[in-house]
Design an enzyme around this catalytic site. Structure first.
Site, PDB file in Angstrom:
ATOM      1  N   GLU A   1       1.790  17.788  -9.528  1.00 59.43           N
ATOM      2  CA  GLU A   1       3.080  17.700  -8.839  1.00 59.43           C
ATOM      3  C   GLU A   1       4.033  16.736  -9.528  1.00 59.43           C
ATOM      4  O   GLU A   1       3.601  15.737 -10.092  1.00 59.43           O
ATOM      5  CB  GLU A   1       2.862  17.161  -7.422  1.00 59.43           C
ATOM      6  CG  GLU A   1       2.135  18.108  -6.516  1.00 59.43           C
ATOM      7  CD  GLU A   1       1.740  17.447  -5.209  1.00 59.43           C
ATOM      8  OE1 GLU A   1       2.534  16.660  -4.662  1.00 59.43           O
ATOM      9  OE2 GLU A   1       0.628  17.732  -4.734  1.00 59.43           O
TER      10      GLU A   1
ATOM     11  N   CYS B   1       9.210  11.328 -10.408  1.00 62.05           N
ATOM     12  CA  CYS B   1       7.900  10.729 -10.170  1.00 62.05           C
ATOM     13  C   CYS B   1       6.876  11.695 -10.752  1.00 62.05           C
ATOM     14  O   CYS B   1       6.780  12.839 -10.314  1.00 62.05           O
ATOM     15  CB  CYS B   1       7.710  10.554  -8.661  1.00 62.05           C
ATOM     16  SG  CYS B   1       6.062  10.013  -8.214  1.00 62.05           S
TER      17      CYS B   1
ATOM     18  N   CYS C   1      -7.880  12.505  -9.063  1.00 57.67           N
ATOM     19  CA  CYS C   1      -7.978  11.066  -9.299  1.00 57.67           C
ATOM     20  C   CYS C   1      -9.389  10.610  -8.952  1.00 57.67           C
ATOM     21  O   CYS C   1     -10.002  11.104  -8.014  1.00 57.67           O
ATOM     22  CB  CYS C   1      -6.960  10.329  -8.428  1.00 57.67           C
ATOM     23  SG  CYS C   1      -6.922   8.546  -8.689  1.00 57.67           S
TER      24      CYS C   1
ATOM     25  N   CYS D   1      -9.207   6.123  -3.082  1.00 58.70           N
ATOM     26  CA  CYS D   1      -8.518   5.393  -1.997  1.00 58.70           C
ATOM     27  C   CYS D   1      -8.569   6.229  -0.712  1.00 58.70           C
ATOM     28  O   CYS D   1      -8.332   7.436  -0.733  1.00 58.70           O
ATOM     29  CB  CYS D   1      -7.069   5.108  -2.379  1.00 58.70           C
ATOM     30  SG  CYS D   1      -6.913   4.053  -3.826  1.00 58.70           S
TER      31      CYS D   1
ATOM     32  N   CYS E   1      -5.423   8.464   0.484  1.00 60.32           N
ATOM     33  CA  CYS E   1      -4.651   9.210  -0.511  1.00 60.32           C
ATOM     34  C   CYS E   1      -5.164  10.640  -0.697  1.00 60.32           C
ATOM     35  O   CYS E   1      -6.354  10.868  -0.886  1.00 60.32           O
ATOM     36  CB  CYS E   1      -4.699   8.458  -1.838  1.00 60.32           C
ATOM     37  SG  CYS E   1      -3.747   9.257  -3.126  1.00 60.32           S
TER      38      CYS E   1
ATOM     39  N   CYS F   1       2.176  12.013  -2.345  1.00 61.57           N
ATOM     40  CA  CYS F   1       1.658  12.667  -3.543  1.00 61.57           C
ATOM     41  C   CYS F   1       0.288  13.299  -3.302  1.00 61.57           C
ATOM     42  O   CYS F   1      -0.528  12.797  -2.561  1.00 61.57           O
ATOM     43  CB  CYS F   1       1.585  11.677  -4.683  1.00 61.57           C
ATOM     44  SG  CYS F   1       0.475  10.322  -4.385  1.00 61.57           S
TER      45      CYS F   1
HETATM   46  N1  SAH Z   1      -2.854   5.490  -8.857  1.00 68.59           N
HETATM   47  C1  SAH Z   1      -1.636   4.747  -8.807  1.00 68.59           C
HETATM   48  C2  SAH Z   1      -0.383   5.574  -8.655  1.00 68.59           C
HETATM   49  C3  SAH Z   1      -0.401   6.752  -7.721  1.00 68.59           C
HETATM   50  S1  SAH Z   1      -0.138   6.594  -6.015  1.00 68.59           S
HETATM   51  C4  SAH Z   1      -1.722   3.694  -7.744  1.00 68.59           C
HETATM   52  O1  SAH Z   1      -2.702   3.646  -7.029  1.00 68.59           O
HETATM   53  O2  SAH Z   1      -0.824   2.869  -7.654  1.00 68.59           O
HETATM   54  C5  SAH Z   1       1.439   5.877  -5.741  1.00 68.59           C
HETATM   55  C6  SAH Z   1       1.453   5.005  -4.509  1.00 68.59           C
HETATM   56  O3  SAH Z   1       1.329   5.773  -3.308  1.00 68.59           O
HETATM   57  C7  SAH Z   1       0.319   4.002  -4.469  1.00 68.59           C
HETATM   58  O4  SAH Z   1       0.774   2.760  -4.048  1.00 68.59           O
HETATM   59  C8  SAH Z   1      -0.611   4.604  -3.443  1.00 68.59           C
HETATM   60  O5  SAH Z   1      -1.482   3.647  -2.913  1.00 68.59           O
HETATM   61  C9  SAH Z   1       0.383   5.161  -2.451  1.00 68.59           C
HETATM   62  N2  SAH Z   1      -0.151   6.154  -1.522  1.00 68.59           N
HETATM   63  C10 SAH Z   1      -1.109   7.063  -1.700  1.00 68.59           C
HETATM   64  N3  SAH Z   1      -1.324   7.780  -0.586  1.00 68.59           N
HETATM   65  C11 SAH Z   1      -0.459   7.313   0.335  1.00 68.59           C
HETATM   66  C12 SAH Z   1      -0.188   7.620   1.700  1.00 68.59           C
HETATM   67  N4  SAH Z   1      -0.866   8.568   2.344  1.00 68.59           N
HETATM   68  N5  SAH Z   1       0.785   6.935   2.308  1.00 68.59           N
HETATM   69  C13 SAH Z   1       1.477   5.962   1.671  1.00 68.59           C
HETATM   70  N6  SAH Z   1       1.277   5.620   0.407  1.00 68.59           N
HETATM   71  C14 SAH Z   1       0.300   6.264  -0.257  1.00 68.59           C
END
Ligand code: SAH
Length: 343
Positions: free
Chosen positions: A90, A103, A110, A114, A117, A331
């Protein structure tokens, strides 16, 4: 087959010289590549025989648009691209007053795991090449007709888990003969891979580093971000201090507000303590709901209280504006939905 768009100008020169081409060809080809052509045949000022040789020797990547969703609320556009091997990623185009920002994703899936995510649910499929990351920018610009001035590496994937390709992508997109996007217009977001943050600090690139912190204590952070078990909070923040000392660039900390997990006044106070001495900016992100996850967003009032506590102590803190909330903004969601549809 070698991906031609992944080569920088001097490498391209070497390759074309080896093919018996005159010196000026490299720049010609490089310019075409960075204009987002889909085939060598579009390089109309090259001899036909050279176009054929290039097609026989190199892979020219150009993703196919699988879906395009445009927000009626704010004009944000979300693309789902299919890569040459069938995998999808995406890209999101956001229109801010300071410029059009894309973005981009750095990996298919990944590995970081987390808990909140959507990108990580199916694990890591593969890393993107530098050329494929560049394609996200090029073809978003081509489709939208809007000049792209800013890039954030905050889409699917962990950029510092794909370090070499990401650095090469930065070199390509920054190059004067290419898109010429300045490092200060690029942000990279990481979940906290400490050795790579230190390596990036040494490179002294002037990009903005964003660190996804999401909790100030190891117990909470390890629960929601497995990467913390490897590099705990204090180690991560030490690396951030080094990064700031070496580059002079203020770090931006992302903090997704998760109801009853990390949004208490105690968490705010501990965060303040941990950030002491660091020139930091905290970006509070109201958690985006992910269907598969039991985690819920904090109440609006809780977010504002948290923000006030940080600001009262002089820490710059903003609440991220939600763009594209009507088009699966967070994302990984679009790719995930598409996968489920095809399963
Ligand atoms: N892997 C990298 C970049 C990708 S995610 C990282 O972890 O920073 C970009 C941002 O979106 C990160 O801060 C991630 O923690 C956040 N993110 C992911 N899922 C999310 C969600 N459901 N709600 C809010 N932020 C989220």
């Amino acid at each position: 087959m070698n991906e031609i768009k992944t080569l920088n100008l001097s490498e391209l020169k070497t390759e074309l010289t080896a093919l018996g081409q005159p010196g000026f060809r490299a720049k010609q080809v490089y310019t075409w590549l960075h204009r987002g052509v889909r085939s060598f045949d579009e390089m109309t000022d090259l001899p036909k025989s050279l176009r054929q040789t290039l097609a026989q020797n190199y892979l020219l990547t150009a993703p196919t648009m699988v879906r395009r969703q445009e927000s009626k609320l704010d004009g944000t556009v979300k693309y789902l691209w299919q890569l040459w091997d069938g995998n999808c990623v995406e890209t999101v185009l956001m229109r801010y007053h300071h410029g059009n920002t894309v973005c981009i994703s750095s990996e298919v899936g990944c590995a970081m795991g987390c808990a909140f995510c959507a990108s990580t649910i199916g694990g890591l499929v593969r890393r993107l090449s530098a050329g494929e990351m560049l394609d996200e920018v090029l073809f978003t610009e081509a489709d939208s007709g809007l000049p792209i001035s800013n890039i954030v590496l905050m889409g699917i994937g962990e950029p510092l888990d794909n370090y070499e390709n990401v650095c090469r992508f930065l070199e390509l997109v920054n190059s004067g003969e290419g898109m010429n996007i300045g490092m200060r217009h690029i942000s990279l977001s990481t979940c906290g891979i400490v050795p790579r943050i230190l390596e990036l600090a040494e490179s002294k690139l002037q990009l903005t580093l964003s660190v996804s912190l999401h909790a100030p204590d190891d117990e909470t952070r390890s629960k929601i971000m497995p990467v913390n078990r490897r590099w705990p909070v204090d180690e991560l923040l030490d690396a951030c201090r080094t990064y700031y000392e070496k580059t002079g660039r203020r770090i931006s900390f992302e903090y997704a507000m998760i109801r009853d997990v990390n949004d208490s006044p105690e968490a705010a106070r501990l965060l303040l303590k941990k950030l002491r001495g660091l020139s930091a900016h905290v970006n509070l992100i109201p958690l985006n709901n992910v269907e598969e996850s039991p985690l819920k967003p904090s109440e609006r009032g809780t977010v504002l209280r948290f923000q006030r506590l940080l600001e009262e102590q002089g820490v710059a803190c903003t609440v991220r504006r939600t763009l594209g909330s009507d088009i699966d903004a967070s994302c990984g969601q679009l790719r995930r939905k598409n996968q489920q549809k095809t399963l």
